[in-house]
Design a protein around this motif. Structure first.
Motif, PDB file in Angstrom:
ATOM      1  N   ARG A   1       0.823  -1.213   0.000  1.00 59.87           N
ATOM      2  CA  ARG A   1       0.000   0.000   0.000  1.00 59.87           C
ATOM      3  C   ARG A   1       0.859   1.266   0.000  1.00 59.87           C
ATOM      4  O   ARG A   1       0.503   2.266  -0.633  1.00 59.87           O
ATOM      5  N   LEU A   2       1.972   1.234   0.695  1.00 58.31           N
ATOM      6  CA  LEU A   2       2.870   2.391   0.702  1.00 58.31           C
ATOM      7  C   LEU A   2       3.473   2.615  -0.684  1.00 58.31           C
ATOM      8  O   LEU A   2       3.655   3.758  -1.115  1.00 58.31           O
TER       9      LEU A   2
ATOM     10  N   LEU B   1       1.305   4.571  -2.786  1.00 56.84           N
ATOM     11  CA  LEU B   1       1.325   6.003  -2.449  1.00 56.84           C
ATOM     12  C   LEU B   1       2.566   6.696  -2.992  1.00 56.84           C
ATOM     13  O   LEU B   1       2.785   7.885  -2.749  1.00 56.84           O
TER      14      LEU B   1
ATOM     15  N   LYS C   1       5.747   5.652  -2.336  1.00 57.80           N
ATOM     16  CA  LYS C   1       6.882   5.497  -1.422  1.00 57.80           C
ATOM     17  C   LYS C   1       7.807   4.368  -1.883  1.00 57.80           C
ATOM     18  O   LYS C   1       7.367   3.419  -2.520  1.00 57.80           O
TER      19      LYS C   1
ATOM     20  N   VAL D   1      10.094   1.451  -0.255  1.00 52.78           N
ATOM     21  CA  VAL D   1      10.018   0.766   1.037  1.00 52.78           C
ATOM     22  C   VAL D   1      11.151  -0.249   1.188  1.00 52.78           C
ATOM     23  O   VAL D   1      11.377  -1.079   0.312  1.00 52.78           O
TER      24      VAL D   1
ATOM     25  N   VAL E   1      10.534   4.767   3.509  1.00 50.82           N
ATOM     26  CA  VAL E   1      10.010   4.114   4.707  1.00 50.82           C
ATOM     27  C   VAL E   1      10.850   2.865   4.966  1.00 50.82           C
ATOM     28  O   VAL E   1      11.060   2.052   4.063  1.00 50.82           O
TER      29      VAL E   1
ATOM     30  N   ASP F   1      -4.762   2.179   6.061  1.00 50.62           N
ATOM     31  CA  ASP F   1      -4.692   3.592   5.687  1.00 50.62           C
ATOM     32  C   ASP F   1      -4.722   4.468   6.934  1.00 50.62           C
ATOM     33  O   ASP F   1      -3.987   5.459   7.037  1.00 50.62           O
TER      34      ASP F   1
ATOM     35  N   TRP G   1      -1.300   4.380   8.629  1.00 52.78           N
ATOM     36  CA  TRP G   1      -0.304   5.248   7.991  1.00 52.78           C
ATOM     37  C   TRP G   1      -0.548   6.711   8.368  1.00 52.78           C
ATOM     38  O   TRP G   1       0.403   7.458   8.597  1.00 52.78           O
TER      39      TRP G   1
ATOM     40  N   GLU H   1       2.161   9.231  10.161  1.00 51.80           N
ATOM     41  CA  GLU H   1       2.489  10.563   9.644  1.00 51.80           C
ATOM     42  C   GLU H   1       2.163  11.645  10.677  1.00 51.80           C
ATOM     43  O   GLU H   1       2.924  12.608  10.843  1.00 51.80           O
TER      44      GLU H   1
END
Length: 334
Positions: free
Chosen positions: A78-79, A82, A84, A86, A150, A248, A251, A255
């Motif tokens: 999922r990151l 977005l 990112k 990882v 991340v 979600d 995360w 943040e």
């Protein structure tokens, strides 16, 4: 076929270009016990130091069977969606009998392992306390220099290494299981005090009502625990590594945690303290190694250990004798 040895410049260029093959070789260099490799590794880290510090460092722990790898696979995927990059540093337990490790995390994170913007590095714990790999801190810096946004540090979850991991990351996530009788099973009070968030995992199917009950009990328990950070109350959320439920929201919590600690100045202070603690842990390791391998200590150690085991000498007296021999030998050497 043995790969050709890389130069310091080769390593630096490869890491900064996020060449995953060279990043992997650089981590192997860091983990090496060779003094030559150690010198090269530290020279590399010194060159890369200015490129580090920008990643979200997240520790993930929980009792065996809580679903850490499944969670990391789904959360990391999922990151990536977005935008990112990882890196996953998965600490594998080393056998206390053989010293070997399974190192099977890439098979347990099947989707993440195929993604070009993800990097999974299983590392043996090396029998260090709680199963924390000795070079995890250096590996995090390397991954940051390679541009990973991340970094997820997945621990063994054996009950002793959580403190060590919590002291090297920004955000410490404890995964819990619902519906196992005692809803706070396996989560010691000390671990609750270390957590920035608790994720009640496997909130799917028939386990949903149990997960919600566990969530309620955890939130009630937080009222009786001291805050780890002055500006941050520990959060709890239900999640599912299988369906993605709550990830979600998790995360967003991570943040928000970073923004809160940055604004209060706690993030900078925390990382500075982590560096200081890291230095002292290395000093302790070196002192221990120096003491144990000192010729005078080694000469007397066997007989003194025998006296302790046989009950002829107490451990404090044995310690005093060994240290006296160590200090006297060093004084003569001067």
């Amino acid at each position: 076929m043995k790969l050709p040895r890389l130069s310091l410049d080769d390593y630096e260029r490869g890491v900064l270009a996020c060449d995953r093959a060279i990043v992997a070789r650089a981590i192997t260099l860091i983990e090496s016990t060779s003094s030559t490799d150690a010198a090269l590794a530290q020279a590399l880290l010194t060159r890369l130091l200015s490129k580090t510090g920008g990643a979200r460092r997240v520790g993930v722990t929980g009792v065996p069977g809580v679903g850490k790898s499944t969670f990391v696979d789904e959360f990391g995927t999922r990151l990536l969606a977005l935008g990112k990059k990882v890196a996953v540093l998965a600490i594998d337990p080393s056998s206390s009998v053989s010293g070997g490790s399974i190192l099977g995390d890439k098979t347990r994170m099947s989707r993440l392992a195929l993604e070009p913007n993800a990097f999974i590095r299983p590392s043996p714990s090396g029998l260090t306390p709680g199963g924390v790999a000795r070079r995890t801190r250096e590996t995090m810096l390397l991954c940051e220099a390679a541009g990973y946004d991340v970094i997820l540090v997945e621990t063994v979850g054996v009950g002793q290494g959580e403190t060590a991991v919590s002291e090297m990351v920004d955000f410490f996530l404890v995964l819990a299981l619902p519906g196992a009788g005692d809803e706070l099973q396996g989560i010691k009070k000390g671990i609750l005090e270390l957590a920035d968030a608790i994720g009640v995992n496997k909130c799917d199917g028939a386990a949903v009502p149990y997960a919600r009950k566990a969530l309620s009990e955890l939130r009630a328990a937080f009222r009786y625990l001291p805050r780890r950070r002055q500006s941050w109350p520990t959060r709890a959320v239900t999640i599912s590594g299988l369906t993605g439920e709550g990830l979600d929201e998790l995360w967003e919590i991570i943040e928000e945690h970073r923004q809160t600690l940055t604004a209060s100045g706690e993030l900078a202070a925390m990382r500075a303290e982590q560096q200081r603690a890291w230095m002292w842990s290395l000093i302790g390791e070196r002192l221990d190694r120096t003491f144990r391998t000192h010729p005078e200590v080694m000469r007397r150690l066997v007989s003194i250990e025998e006296d302790v085991v046989a009950g002829r000498m107490t451990p404090p007296v044995a310690t005093d004798e060994l240290f006296a021999a160590f200090l006297k030998a060093n004084h003569r050497a001067e």
